[in-house]
Scaffold this active site. Structure first.
Site, PDB file in Angstrom:
ATOM      1  N   GLY A   1       0.839  -1.210   0.000  1.00  0.00           N
ATOM      2  CA  GLY A   1       0.000   0.000   0.000  1.00  0.00           C
ATOM      3  C   GLY A   1       0.863   1.244   0.000  1.00  0.00           C
TER       4      GLY A   1
ATOM      5  N   ARG B   1      13.616  10.634  -2.172  1.00  0.00           N
ATOM      6  CA  ARG B   1      14.424  11.834  -2.420  1.00  0.00           C
ATOM      7  C   ARG B   1      15.607  11.909  -1.447  1.00  0.00           C
ATOM      8  NH1 ARG B   1      13.835  16.750   0.244  1.00  0.00           N
ATOM      9  NH2 ARG B   1      14.197  18.686  -0.926  1.00  0.00           N
TER      10      ARG B   1
ATOM     11  N   ARG C   1     -27.514  13.257  15.137  1.00  0.00           N
ATOM     12  CA  ARG C   1     -27.427  11.938  14.522  1.00  0.00           C
ATOM     13  C   ARG C   1     -26.218  11.168  15.028  1.00  0.00           C
ATOM     14  NH1 ARG C   1     -28.545  13.527   8.264  1.00  0.00           N
ATOM     15  NH2 ARG C   1     -30.796  13.372   8.304  1.00  0.00           N
TER      16      ARG C   1
ATOM     17  N   GLY D   1     -11.950  12.518  19.368  1.00  0.00           N
ATOM     18  CA  GLY D   1     -13.018  12.551  20.369  1.00  0.00           C
ATOM     19  C   GLY D   1     -14.211  11.680  20.012  1.00  0.00           C
TER      20      GLY D   1
ATOM     21  N   GLY E   1      -7.306  -0.535   8.099  1.00  0.00           N
ATOM     22  CA  GLY E   1      -6.678  -1.290   9.188  1.00  0.00           C
ATOM     23  C   GLY E   1      -7.266  -2.677   9.169  1.00  0.00           C
TER      24      GLY E   1
ATOM     25  N   ASP F   1      -0.897   1.875   8.309  1.00  0.00           N
ATOM     26  CA  ASP F   1      -1.391   1.065   9.425  1.00  0.00           C
ATOM     27  C   ASP F   1      -0.512   1.183  10.676  1.00  0.00           C
ATOM     28  OD1 ASP F   1      -3.353   0.230   7.733  1.00  0.00           O
ATOM     29  OD2 ASP F   1      -2.510  -1.744   7.347  1.00  0.00           O
TER      30      ASP F   1
HETATM   31  O1  F6P Z   1      -1.768   0.251   3.347  1.00  0.00           O
HETATM   32  C1  F6P Z   1      -2.264  -0.660   4.276  1.00  0.00           C
HETATM   33  C2  F6P Z   1      -3.691  -0.881   3.975  1.00  0.00           C
HETATM   34  O2  F6P Z   1      -4.228   0.376   3.917  1.00  0.00           O
HETATM   35  C3  F6P Z   1      -4.531  -1.731   4.922  1.00  0.00           C
HETATM   36  O3  F6P Z   1      -5.069  -1.042   5.994  1.00  0.00           O
HETATM   37  C4  F6P Z   1      -5.586  -2.241   4.002  1.00  0.00           C
HETATM   38  O4  F6P Z   1      -6.208  -3.387   4.470  1.00  0.00           O
HETATM   39  C5  F6P Z   1      -4.817  -2.485   2.751  1.00  0.00           C
HETATM   40  O5  F6P Z   1      -3.814  -1.514   2.732  1.00  0.00           O
HETATM   41  C6  F6P Z   1      -5.662  -2.439   1.531  1.00  0.00           C
HETATM   42  O6  F6P Z   1      -4.883  -2.147   0.429  1.00  0.00           O
HETATM   43  P1  F6P Z   1      -5.241  -2.504  -1.066  1.00  0.00           P
HETATM   44  O7  F6P Z   1      -6.704  -2.342  -1.233  1.00  0.00           O
HETATM   45  O8  F6P Z   1      -4.431  -1.543  -1.861  1.00  0.00           O
HETATM   46  O9  F6P Z   1      -4.802  -3.893  -1.285  1.00  0.00           O
END
Ligand code: F6P
Length: 380
Positions: free
Chosen positions: A15, A25, A194, A217, A202, A159
């Protein structure tokens, strides 16, 4: 300072995380500062690029102007990707032999590409999955050519669940974007009286949801590691308490992984229905049900301009990664980590063995959250 000429490959994997560009850089500049003859090769599309057609998947003879203006951009300007088949075959794999064959083919291409580019080291930015994949390739390289390939990891994932480092690139930006979303939800919830359920990224770890819930909060939060946080009766009891205490806005933060860990793929909608049909809540509201909306922030939190904190962290980690990858005394792969404000090197093996770093019962943030979030019997 190391004076031997080095050719270093850099790739981003898994990700994307805001701040990756600043790390690339910083690594480039440090490598060039160590020796202007040092060369940098950038791989496109992460591990897919490394294990793909080299002609279209790498950029060589990188110079300073190639990396100009990238520090403020979100994502990763060289692209990223995942190769699930680089992992050992999963237990439920229908054809483990075919999987292993494919894994070997991918590894072979990557190893040959590394050799063709005459790289002395690789810097990989990503999470533990990327580190594992890259380490698998490194081992295969060393077996085939009987030569070391220095490997250095930079922790980068929103994450923030990589073991061995206090912070990973991208977390701060994602946290700020999530808190921003939470505040916006509060505004509209406050206006209408609401409830909102905010689902954040995550999958296995709930650090983002936990930190955002505290900093923003939230009324309550749900994370995959701690079953008590997604016990529906307890969540409902907290929402009831907030209604009883006359809160105009109620926000529940939920990490996406709770869908899996709770066994309810549709947990947010299920919870919405329970809240809207709850007799106690209706009673507190003079017969009116509590309208509830489900919102998923998803990739919006992963994108965006990096915060100053992320760019600072990325610059420090990138700088130190360049030092490590050119250090001829480095025999085993390391991840550059930040621990109590100090840059340090942590053995890859340990990082991979202990990751993902999950939210523990004893994590200080859990204790803080417990004292801040509303409880069922809240009386003040
Ligand atoms: O980058 C980590 C993360 O955001 C995780 O929280 C999530 O489950 C995963 O990547 C999803 O990534 P993708 O949809 O790109 O496989």
């Amino acid at each position: 300072m190391n004076r031997t000429i080095q050719r270093i490959g850099i790739l981003t994997s898994g990700g994307d995380a805001p701040g990756m560009n600043a790390a690339i850089r910083a690594a480039f500049r440090r490598l060039k500062a160590c020796s202007k003859d040092n060369e940098v090769v950038l791989f496109r599309e992460g591990l897919n690029g490394l294990a793909g057609r080299l002609e279209v998947n790498h950029l060589s003879e990188i110079n300073r102007s190639d990396l100009r203006g990238i520090i403020h951009r979100g994502g990763t300007f060289i692209g990223t990707g995942r190769i699930p088949e680089l992992k050992p075959a999963p237990a439920d794999c229908p054809d483990p032999d075919a999987w292993e064959k494919r894994r070997q083919e991918i590894t072979d291409v990557a190893v040959v590409n590394l050799r063709q580019l005459r790289l002395s080291g690789v810097i990989v930015l990503g999470g533990d999955g990327s580190f594992k994949g890259m380490d698998h390739i490194r081992r295969a390289y060393e077996v085939r050519y009987n030569e070391p390939l220095r490997l250095v990891g930079i922790p980068a994932t929103i994450d923030n669940d990589i073991w061995g480092t206090d912070a990973s690139i991208g977390f701060d930006t994602a946290l700020n974007s999530t808190v921003d979303a939470l505040r916006k939800l509060r505004d509209t919830c406050e206006s209408h009286r609401r409830c909102a359920i905010l689902e954040v990224m995550g999958n296995s770890s709930g650090w983002l949801a936990l930190a955002a819930g505290i900093a923003g909060g939230a009324t309550t939060l749900m994370i995959p590691e701690r079953p008590e946080t997604y016990d529906i009766e307890l969540v409902l009891a907290r929402v009831r308490a907030a209604v009883r205490l006359n809160y105009r806005s109620i926000v529940i933060v939920m990490a996406e992984g709770v869908r899996k860990s709770s066994g309810y793929k549709d947990l947010p909608d299920r919870l919405r229905e329970l809240i809207e049909n709850d007799d106690k809540i209706r009673q507190y509201q003079g017969g009116r049900s509590l309208e509830t909306r489900v919102n998923i922030i998803g990739y919006i939190a992963r994108g965006g301009q990096p915060t100053a904190a992320d760019n600072l962290l990325a610059s420090e980690l990138g700088f130190e990664a360049a030092n490590a990858v050119t250090d001829e005394s480095l025999t085993n792969p390391v991840m550059i980590a930040i621990q109590r404000g100090q840059l340090t090197r942590v053995a890859f093996d340990e990082v991979v063995r202990n990751s993902p770093r999950l939210v523990e019962e004893t994590s200080p943030m859990v204790t803080v959250a417990r004292s801040l979030l509303i409880s069922a019997d809240q009386d003040f």
